[in-house]
Design an enzyme around this catalytic site. Sequence first.
Site, short mmCIF file in Angstrom:
data_model
loop_
_atom_site.label_atom_id
_atom_site.label_comp_id
_atom_site.label_asym_id
_atom_site.label_seq_id
_atom_site.Cartn_x
_atom_site.Cartn_y
_atom_site.Cartn_z
N LYS A 33 0.73 -1.30 0.01
CA LYS A 33 -0.18 -0.10 -0.11
C LYS A 33 0.80 1.17 0.16
O LYS A 33 0.53 2.23 -0.59
CB LYS A 33 -0.96 -0.15 1.13
CG LYS A 33 -2.00 -0.91 0.97
CD LYS A 33 -3.37 -0.92 1.95
CE LYS A 33 -4.30 -1.84 1.77
NZ LYS A 33 -5.67 -1.58 2.46
N LYS A 93 -5.03 -10.46 -7.26
CA LYS A 93 -6.42 -10.74 -6.54
C LYS A 93 -7.35 -9.31 -6.80
O LYS A 93 -6.69 -8.46 -7.09
CB LYS A 93 -6.07 -10.62 -4.68
CG LYS A 93 -5.72 -9.22 -4.14
CD LYS A 93 -6.09 -9.38 -2.53
CE LYS A 93 -6.20 -7.99 -2.23
NZ LYS A 93 -6.80 -7.78 -0.89
N LYS A 102 -9.78 -3.31 -4.38
CA LYS A 102 -10.49 -1.88 -4.85
C LYS A 102 -9.64 -1.09 -5.25
O LYS A 102 -9.71 -0.29 -6.33
CB LYS A 102 -11.19 -1.33 -3.94
CG LYS A 102 -10.44 -1.15 -2.72
CD LYS A 102 -11.21 -0.42 -1.59
CE LYS A 102 -10.51 0.04 -0.13
NZ LYS A 102 -10.28 -1.29 0.78
#
Length: 332
Positions: A112, A195, A198
């Site tokens: 992230k 995967k 979002k």
Amino acid sequence: RPRALSGIQPTAGSFHLGNYLGAIRQYVALQETHDAFYMVVDLHAITIPQEPADLRANTRLAAAQLLAAGLDPQRCTLFIQSHVPEHAQLGWVMNCLTGFGEASRMTQFKDKSARQGADRATVGLFTYPILQVADILLYQADSVPVGEDQRQHVELTRDLAERFNTRFGSTFTVPKPHIVKEVAKIYDLQDPSIKMSKSASTPKGLVNLLDDPKATAKKIKSAVTDTGTEIRFDAEAKPGISNLLTIFSTLTGTGIADLEQRYEGKGYGALKVDLAEAMVDFVTPFRSRTQEYLDDPETLDSILAEGAEKARTVAAETLAQAYDRIGLLPAK
Ligand code: AQP
């Protein structure tokens, strides 16, 4: 009854199919067997920048979707993380027990923060897994239903619970992840090597539950499949079709072997048409149930207020015990 605890972020717009199959379905199932606590983790959401008005709306939207998916306030405790201040309080204690190097090994932070840009990533994003540790330990949870991407955070929770118990005396239940192998990782429809997510998926690869059902059907029909024509589950050689079989099987409760048999000799197109129909059958009532909760914010807010009250009773007791064990002087 054993305890279950899980949290989900208030995503902008809609939960996606990965969230639903990997996590929310398990939340619904565990209501029957566990004393279950589920929360919308708004404090986790602010680890990346949020527009205040959007965050508020998305938090209600997340709760509405959880109820629409089948969470029943009579059978579980549903609440908003920030309504229970003990999360932040125990989070601080857990920060003080975690090694810097230990926190630095969390792969989700690496992913992230790389996406944010190293200078933009906040300290909050870095300590996110440690707040998650507090989330889980406050409820003395035995079981934590999550997708595969959260396994490392539940392992950290186990380590910190054991560390605290060893240093200060038995205080926390050491939890186990509840990961259903078949659906632990739902893949992007356009790139089955990553995967469904979002932030990392392309719009065409991401199925949002609240999208227009027609758009959803279209995404399923244009999903990337593999070379050849045979419909067979083989995650290595046929990741695209295997992902569709997993989704189809879970949504309709039909075994993979039965699906392989049903589509023997038929092309990928036939499977996609039927899966698109099954998706539409699932999302159409889901969308209208979500809308019903959104149209009645008073009911929604009172469900959340009751949930927070129940959660606080449990959380306050655990926090008081933890504060006492570490030697904080109680307020008189
Ligand atoms: N693709 C997936 N397959 C199975 N389970 C998944 N989960 C997420 N994606 C998949 C599970 O959903 C729960 C809620 O996740 P979260 O609120 O922590 O959000 P997330 O993991 O950050 O969701 P995303 O879409 O993957 O967000 P980004 O792109 O920001 O990383 C968790 O139990 C998770 O395992």
